[in-house]
Design a protein around this motif. Structure first.
Motif, PDB file in Angstrom:
ATOM      1  N   PRO A   1      86.260  52.636  33.905  1.00 51.04           N
ATOM      2  CA  PRO A   1      87.165  51.415  33.657  1.00 51.04           C
ATOM      3  C   PRO A   1      86.312  50.120  34.279  1.00 51.04           C
ATOM      4  CG  PRO A   1      88.091  53.181  35.026  1.00 51.04           C
ATOM      5  CD  PRO A   1      86.639  53.629  34.971  1.00 51.04           C
ATOM      6  N   GLY A   2      86.673  49.029  33.249  1.00 47.85           N
ATOM      7  CA  GLY A   2      86.106  47.714  33.519  1.00 47.85           C
ATOM      8  C   GLY A   2      84.954  47.498  32.953  1.00 47.85           C
ATOM      9  N   ASN A   3      84.232  48.585  32.411  1.00 44.30           N
ATOM     10  CA  ASN A   3      83.020  48.056  31.686  1.00 44.30           C
ATOM     11  C   ASN A   3      83.337  47.446  30.394  1.00 44.30           C
ATOM     12  OD1 ASN A   3      82.634  49.760  28.933  1.00 44.30           O
ATOM     13  ND2 ASN A   3      83.692  51.172  30.330  1.00 44.30           N
ATOM     14  N   ASN A   4      82.195  46.653  29.838  1.00 48.02           N
ATOM     15  CA  ASN A   4      82.497  45.644  28.702  1.00 48.02           C
ATOM     16  C   ASN A   4      82.664  46.295  27.325  1.00 48.02           C
ATOM     17  OD1 ASN A   4      82.500  43.228  30.530  1.00 48.02           O
ATOM     18  ND2 ASN A   4      80.150  43.456  30.391  1.00 48.02           N
ATOM     19  N   MET A   5      82.611  47.499  27.304  1.00 43.74           N
ATOM     20  CA  MET A   5      82.707  48.055  25.876  1.00 43.74           C
ATOM     21  C   MET A   5      84.159  48.450  25.626  1.00 43.74           C
ATOM     22  SD  MET A   5      81.019  51.725  24.122  1.00 43.74           S
ATOM     23  CE  MET A   5      81.445  52.496  22.698  1.00 43.74           C
ATOM     24  N   PRO A   6      84.507  47.773  24.505  1.00 44.13           N
ATOM     25  CA  PRO A   6      85.976  47.920  24.111  1.00 44.13           C
ATOM     26  C   PRO A   6      86.289  49.093  23.190  1.00 44.13           C
ATOM     27  CG  PRO A   6      84.674  46.479  22.309  1.00 44.13           C
ATOM     28  CD  PRO A   6      83.767  46.794  23.374  1.00 44.13           C
ATOM     29  N   MET A   7      87.603  49.527  23.285  1.00 46.35           N
ATOM     30  CA  MET A   7      87.572  50.790  22.441  1.00 46.35           C
ATOM     31  C   MET A   7      87.948  50.421  20.918  1.00 46.35           C
ATOM     32  SD  MET A   7      90.701  53.685  23.086  1.00 46.35           S
ATOM     33  CE  MET A   7      92.062  52.597  22.786  1.00 46.35           C
ATOM     34  N   VAL A   8      87.028  50.995  20.304  1.00 46.08           N
ATOM     35  CA  VAL A   8      87.031  50.864  18.761  1.00 46.08           C
ATOM     36  C   VAL A   8      87.910  51.730  17.858  1.00 46.08           C
ATOM     37  CG1 VAL A   8      85.690  50.465  16.588  1.00 46.08           C
ATOM     38  CG2 VAL A   8      84.702  49.846  18.677  1.00 46.08           C
ATOM     39  N   PRO A   9      88.969  51.152  17.229  1.00 45.48           N
ATOM     40  CA  PRO A   9      89.705  52.094  16.589  1.00 45.48           C
ATOM     41  C   PRO A   9      89.162  52.996  15.477  1.00 45.48           C
ATOM     42  CG  PRO A   9      90.964  49.991  16.526  1.00 45.48           C
ATOM     43  CD  PRO A   9      89.524  49.816  17.169  1.00 45.48           C
ATOM     44  N   LEU A  10      89.199  54.211  15.619  1.00 41.33           N
ATOM     45  CA  LEU A  10      88.362  55.043  14.820  1.00 41.33           C
ATOM     46  C   LEU A  10      89.274  56.505  14.415  1.00 41.33           C
ATOM     47  CD1 LEU A  10      85.095  55.518  16.764  1.00 41.33           C
ATOM     48  CD2 LEU A  10      85.448  54.233  14.584  1.00 41.33           C
ATOM     49  N   THR A  11      89.178  56.969  13.410  1.00 41.57           N
ATOM     50  CA  THR A  11      89.717  58.249  12.656  1.00 41.57           C
ATOM     51  C   THR A  11      88.995  59.218  13.448  1.00 41.57           C
ATOM     52  OG1 THR A  11      88.554  58.622  10.676  1.00 41.57           O
ATOM     53  CG2 THR A  11      90.523  57.273  10.509  1.00 41.57           C
ATOM     54  N   SER A  12      89.710  60.578  13.462  1.00 45.17           N
ATOM     55  CA  SER A  12      88.979  61.555  13.879  1.00 45.17           C
ATOM     56  C   SER A  12      87.697  62.035  13.257  1.00 45.17           C
ATOM     57  CB  SER A  12      89.887  62.695  14.228  1.00 45.17           C
ATOM     58  OG  SER A  12      90.351  63.280  12.837  1.00 45.17           O
ATOM     59  N   PHE A  13      87.717  61.762  12.175  1.00 46.14           N
ATOM     60  CA  PHE A  13      86.472  62.081  11.299  1.00 46.14           C
ATOM     61  C   PHE A  13      85.352  61.070  11.442  1.00 46.14           C
ATOM     62  CE2 PHE A  13      90.003  64.094   8.655  1.00 46.14           C
ATOM     63  CZ  PHE A  13      89.481  65.415   8.647  1.00 46.14           C
ATOM     64  N   GLU A  14      85.701  59.812  11.618  1.00 45.59           N
ATOM     65  CA  GLU A  14      84.633  58.800  11.928  1.00 45.59           C
ATOM     66  C   GLU A  14      84.225  58.912  13.496  1.00 45.59           C
ATOM     67  OE1 GLU A  14      86.227  54.932   9.488  1.00 45.59           O
ATOM     68  OE2 GLU A  14      87.099  55.332  11.348  1.00 45.59           O
ATOM     69  N   LEU A  15      85.020  59.440  14.346  1.00 42.42           N
ATOM     70  CA  LEU A  15      84.631  59.681  15.684  1.00 42.42           C
ATOM     71  C   LEU A  15      83.631  60.779  15.649  1.00 42.42           C
ATOM     72  CD1 LEU A  15      84.658  58.868  18.697  1.00 42.42           C
ATOM     73  CD2 LEU A  15      86.532  60.604  18.731  1.00 42.42           C
ATOM     74  N   GLN A  16      83.927  61.890  14.996  1.00 43.62           N
ATOM     75  CA  GLN A  16      82.788  63.090  14.966  1.00 43.62           C
ATOM     76  C   GLN A  16      81.628  62.395  14.487  1.00 43.62           C
ATOM     77  OE1 GLN A  16      84.625  66.875  13.687  1.00 43.62           O
ATOM     78  NE2 GLN A  16      86.766  65.711  13.771  1.00 43.62           N
ATOM     79  N   ASP A  17      81.736  61.835  13.228  1.00 41.64           N
ATOM     80  CA  ASP A  17      80.646  61.404  12.555  1.00 41.64           C
ATOM     81  C   ASP A  17      79.711  60.697  13.243  1.00 41.64           C
ATOM     82  OD1 ASP A  17      81.245  62.991  10.386  1.00 41.64           O
ATOM     83  OD2 ASP A  17      82.181  61.133   9.166  1.00 41.64           O
ATOM     84  N   ILE A  18      80.136  59.549  13.911  1.00 45.52           N
ATOM     85  CA  ILE A  18      79.581  58.659  14.867  1.00 45.52           C
ATOM     86  C   ILE A  18      78.823  59.406  15.820  1.00 45.52           C
ATOM     87  CG2 ILE A  18      79.563  56.571  16.278  1.00 45.52           C
ATOM     88  CD1 ILE A  18      81.592  55.521  14.436  1.00 45.52           C
ATOM     89  N   SER A  19      79.403  60.244  16.594  1.00 46.18           N
ATOM     90  CA  SER A  19      78.772  61.029  17.635  1.00 46.18           C
ATOM     91  C   SER A  19      77.599  61.751  17.115  1.00 46.18           C
ATOM     92  CB  SER A  19      79.834  61.800  18.530  1.00 46.18           C
ATOM     93  OG  SER A  19      80.375  62.925  17.760  1.00 46.18           O
ATOM     94  N   ALA A  20      77.876  62.454  16.027  1.00 42.71           N
ATOM     95  CA  ALA A  20      76.857  63.163  15.511  1.00 42.71           C
ATOM     96  C   ALA A  20      75.505  62.350  15.143  1.00 42.71           C
ATOM     97  CB  ALA A  20      77.206  63.961  14.131  1.00 42.71           C
ATOM     98  N   TYR A  21      75.745  61.030  14.605  1.00 39.29           N
ATOM     99  CA  TYR A  21      74.827  60.225  14.311  1.00 39.29           C
ATOM    100  C   TYR A  21      73.913  59.672  15.753  1.00 39.29           C
ATOM    101  CZ  TYR A  21      72.385  55.632  12.957  1.00 39.29           C
ATOM    102  OH  TYR A  21      71.458  54.805  12.891  1.00 39.29           O
ATOM    103  N   MET A  22      74.756  59.311  16.892  1.00 44.56           N
ATOM    104  CA  MET A  22      74.075  59.002  18.111  1.00 44.56           C
ATOM    105  C   MET A  22      73.222  60.091  18.618  1.00 44.56           C
ATOM    106  SD  MET A  22      75.091  55.919  18.948  1.00 44.56           S
ATOM    107  CE  MET A  22      74.827  55.656  17.172  1.00 44.56           C
ATOM    108  N   GLU A  23      73.718  61.480  18.415  1.00 49.46           N
ATOM    109  CA  GLU A  23      73.061  62.540  18.821  1.00 49.46           C
ATOM    110  C   GLU A  23      71.797  62.565  18.242  1.00 49.46           C
ATOM    111  OE1 GLU A  23      73.878  66.989  20.393  1.00 49.46           O
ATOM    112  OE2 GLU A  23      74.637  66.211  18.216  1.00 49.46           O
ATOM    113  N   SER A  24      71.852  62.344  16.905  1.00 49.84           N
ATOM    114  CA  SER A  24      70.455  62.501  16.055  1.00 49.84           C
ATOM    115  C   SER A  24      69.305  61.326  16.483  1.00 49.84           C
ATOM    116  CB  SER A  24      70.846  62.287  14.626  1.00 49.84           C
ATOM    117  OG  SER A  24      71.068  60.950  14.164  1.00 49.84           O
ATOM    118  N   LEU A  25      69.729  60.372  17.163  1.00 47.81           N
ATOM    119  CA  LEU A  25      68.895  59.318  17.306  1.00 47.81           C
ATOM    120  C   LEU A  25      67.788  59.668  18.474  1.00 47.81           C
ATOM    121  CD1 LEU A  25      71.180  56.094  17.043  1.00 47.81           C
ATOM    122  CD2 LEU A  25      69.652  57.066  15.338  1.00 47.81           C
ATOM    123  N   LYS A  26      66.711  60.539  18.004  1.00 46.12           N
ATOM    124  CA  LYS A  26      65.961  61.096  19.033  1.00 46.12           C
ATOM    125  C   LYS A  26      64.779  59.968  19.278  1.00 46.12           C
ATOM    126  CE  LYS A  26      68.266  64.907  19.760  1.00 46.12           C
ATOM    127  NZ  LYS A  26      69.013  65.185  21.109  1.00 46.12           N
TER     128      LYS A  26
END
Length: 330
Positions: free
Chosen positions: A305-330
């Motif tokens: 709570p209180g951090n500067n990152m806002p909550m970005v509206p995402l669909t459930s599919f977008e959320l799964q895909d973006i999290s997969a992309y973040m995990e792939s950034l090795k």
């Protein structure tokens, strides 16, 4: 899957905290060893003083119980005791002052360090910038500092907002990060390992969730890591990660974060070029897994709570895909 369910799945990772050594009494670097010697010396002197005070108090109580005590002798004994105590106090304070002075000199920066890293503290994470060289361009990461074992590393300390304090007890002493001022600190590890540090100056609501990991590794391993980190992000191979890359660049995420090699060039948030290679996210709050990444992206205010990152509206599919992309950034 609803975003709330993703958050719930990621919450289990919070208990992980940050692994690694974190004790000023278990030093693994030259600066920390000097600090430990100072601590042990002062504690030993204070213990001797306490024993002497208790012994003097006991002697005074015992003499008070005696029925026949010469007044003149008692007065002489009292005068000698007070004089000795005063002289001992002056000697001890002078000794501890001198010891502190030489310890400070011993942990000072060398004439030339093998590596220079700029560490900027922000509410509530650490921006880590590695200086470039002729052989390798500079690069940024967040919340993790990699250093080669057995080499002096100069840490340039800056603050973007309020006063913070950088402290890795097993490797070095504590140093403040003050807005508008640059401080320096010597970091040196004599043994490979993961050393946990933290902000040691209250800096706001999430002060306790502002950890940093110092990862000391063999020089050859450090060089391989640095070369990898200085490179641009690779193109995702899986369909989920590829779709996540497209969604990431289309959403406001790209306005705050940088992913080198893409159109994302934001500077207000951590550089995410190799976020999947980090042990934790959110400054040590959770382990870097696809579930914790999804939980953080879905609702960062629930986790921190209180951090500067806002909550970005995402669909459930977008959320799964973006999290997969973040995990792939090795």
């Amino acid at each position: 899957m609803k975003a709330a369910r993703v958050v719930a799945l990621g919450l289990g990772a919070i208990a992980c905290g940050c692994s690694g050594n974190q004790s000023a009494l278990h030093p693994y670097g030259a600066p920390a060893i000097h600090v430990e010697h100072l601590i042990v010396g002062i504690v030993a002197l204070c213990t001797v003083v306490w024993v002497l005070v208790m012994a003097t108090l006991g002697a005074a109580l015992w003499r008070r119980r005696q029925k026949k005590v010469e007044t003149e002798i008692s007065q002489q004994w009292l005068t000698m005791t007070v004089t000795a105590a005063l002289a001992l106090t002056v000697i001890l304070i002078a000794g501890m002052t001198i010891a502190s002075f030489y310890t400070t000199r011993a942990i000072g920066l060398p004439a030339k360090a093998a590596l220079t890293i700029t560490l900027k503290a922000q509410q509530w994470w650490w921006q880590v910038t590695y200086a470039g060289s002729a052989a390798m361009p500079g690069f940024q990461t967040a919340n993790e500092i990699h250093i080669p074992v057995g080499q002096d590393v100069q840490i340039l300390l800056e603050s973007a907002d309020v006063i913070h304090s950088f402290w890795v007890p097993s490797l070095a002493g504590k140093q403040d990060l003050v807005p508008g001022r640059s401080n320096s600190l010597l970091l040196r590890a004599e043994k490979p390992g993961v050393y946990r540090g933290q902000c040691a100056e209250f800096c706001g609501l999430q002060h306790s969730h502002m950890a940093v990991l110092v990862i000391a590794e063999a020089p050859a391993d450090y060089t391989r890591w640095a070369v990898s980190q200085s490179a641009d992000a690779i193109m995702p191979a899986g369909p989920d990660a590829a779709a996540g890359r497209t969604a990431f660049l289309a959403k406001p995420c790209a306005a705050c974060h940088t992913v080198r090699g893409t159109a994302a060039t934001g500077t207000s948030g951590p550089d995410l070029t190799h976020v999947g290679s980090r042990q934790t996210i959110a400054a040590g709050l959770v382990e870097t897994t696809r579930g914790s990444l999804a939980a953080w992206i879905a609702d960062p205010q629930t986790l921190k709570p209180g951090n500067n990152m806002p909550m970005v509206p995402l669909t459930s599919f977008e959320l799964q895909d973006i999290s997969a992309y973040m995990e792939s950034l090795k």
